[in-house]
Design an enzyme around this catalytic site. Structure first.
Site, PDB file in Angstrom:
ATOM      1  N   CYS A  26      33.669 -29.967  15.546  1.00 35.36           N
ATOM      2  CA  CYS A  26      34.046 -30.003  17.521  1.00 35.36           C
ATOM      3  C   CYS A  26      34.340 -31.117  18.339  1.00 35.36           C
ATOM      4  O   CYS A  26      34.714 -30.960  19.306  1.00 35.36           O
ATOM      5  CB  CYS A  26      32.843 -28.754  18.149  1.00 35.36           C
ATOM      6  SG  CYS A  26      33.247 -26.905  17.201  1.00 35.36           S
ATOM      7  N   CYS A  58      35.845  20.592  17.881  1.00 36.01           N
ATOM      8  CA  CYS A  58      34.460  18.863  19.028  1.00 36.01           C
ATOM      9  C   CYS A  58      35.363  19.632  20.223  1.00 36.01           C
ATOM     10  O   CYS A  58      35.283  20.897  20.711  1.00 36.01           O
ATOM     11  CB  CYS A  58      35.153  18.115  18.538  1.00 36.01           C
ATOM     12  SG  CYS A  58      37.184  17.518  19.073  1.00 36.01           S
TER      13      CYS A  58
END
Length: 365
Positions: free
Chosen positions: A200, A321
């Site tokens: 990096c 539900c």
């Protein structure tokens, strides 16, 4: 299709934790059961840097019971552009100590910091006991050591890497559940194929992309722990940060796919025969406390998805539900397991409306 959940749930959440995780417990498929599974889980996170930082924050916020965070480094000012768990005043402090302090402000998650560099000689010892491992390390040598230990231990490895503006996310698992093909790091990167990887420091890294990858890794962990969704097992998500593009690359067929599922049949409130049908309510505990269809059986969605055979042998199953979406998911899982089921169209809202219009056939408190 979801995989079986990784862990057995704790018996109960504290009242404080129930309040803190209320939005999780309202999620279809997670519910109280899934949240209790998160509370029982132990996740090892390799690296408390750019990827590990958002992972630790997300999993602590999610209520994961225990995190082992492995990193031998200290916080430097140049880390803070992407390693969001650390603060300027943490400069010079061990990253694992900083990570533990930050997590403690979010939840009761226990963070065990290990200030040690993971290597082939200690990887198994450091990772043993974890239900799942997340690799956010910064060298490929470390990644190979992590992967080898996870293969030996048979635990899933949630894996992500970021370089400059690009990223990859996937899941490796050498001993997945029945019906799954093993997928290993060597399937993506055969031994000797990587070569010299720039750091990096040499090519830079977009800080916001680290947060995105850490979030994706955390979601994969939550899905595997609770047994919801479709994990990235056998698939690699490739992210092009500069162009805001994501694409999926097949790595290996990770699932024995069933034949096409027929649409789930629906029944109306007026057509349900309460004398013959087995009504199964898949809502959560706090929802059914306000009332259920008389004679209905309560099986929360998370429990049913984890083991559809819990309803094996029941006749004329009608799943209900609140409005129908969770019931459809439950019925699909049942039918995939060879258990016929239909859905109450419109859910409890339609049932209650029909009751009000035509006179009650029974809603019990």
């Amino acid at each position: 299709m979801p995989l079986p959940p990784l862990v057995e749930p704790v018996a109960a959440l504290s009242e404080a934790e129930r309040a803190r995780t209320a939005r999780h417990r309202s999620l279809a498929g997670v519910g109280d059961l899934g949240q209790r599974r998160l509370a029982a889980a132990h996740v090892a996170v390799v690296g408390a840097g750019g990827i590990g930082s958002p992972v630790v924050l997300a999993l602590a916020a999610a209520g994961v019971g225990a995190l082992t965070v492995i990193d031998d480094d200290v916080v430097e000012i140049s880390n803070l552009q992407r390693q969001v768990i650390h603060r300027r005043e943490d400069s010079g402090e061990p990253k694992v100590a900083s990570a533990a302090r930050a997590a403690a402000h979010l939840s009761d998650t226990f963070v065990h910091g290990v200030r040690e560099r993971l290597s082939p000689s200690n990887a198994r010892r450091l990772l043993e006991g974890a239900d799942l491992v997340i690799d956010g390390s910064d060298t490929f040598d470390t990644r190979e050591a992590v992967a080898a230990a996870c293969e030996e231990l048979g635990v899933p490895l949630v894996w992500g890497t970021v370089q400059a503006f690009d990223a990859q996310v996937t899941v490796f698992w050498s001993s997945p559940p029945a019906g799954e093909a093993p997928v290993r790091l060597a399937d993506l990167y055969p031994p000797g194929s990587v070569g010299e990887v720039p750091t990096c420091e040499e090519v830079g890294v977009l800080g916001a992309l680290c947060l995105q990858v850490g979030s994706l890794l955390s979601m994969e962990a939550v899905k595997l722990i609770t047994g919801i969704g479709e994990p990235l097992l056998g698939r690699v998500l490739v992210i092009d940060g500069l162009r805001a593009r994501q694409r999926e690359v097949p790595l290996r067929r990770a699932r024995v796919r069933p034949a096409a599922v027929q649409p789930v049949p629906q029944v109306t409130p007026e057509s349900v025969d309460l004398a013959r049908a087995t009504i199964v309510d898949v809502r959560e505990d706090h929802e059914v406390s306000t009332g259920m269809i008389a004679g209905a059986r309560h099986v929360p969605l998370g429990r049913l998805l984890a083991d559809p055979r819990v309803l094996a042998g029941s006749e004329d199953l009608v799943i209900v539900c609140e409005v129908g979406m969770r019931a459809r998911r439950a019925a699909e899982a049942l039918r995939a397991a060879g258990i016929p089921a239909s859905v109450l169209a419109g859910g409890m809202r339609a049932w209650n409306a029909a009751e009000g219009a035509h006179g009650g056939r029974g809603v019990r408190a």
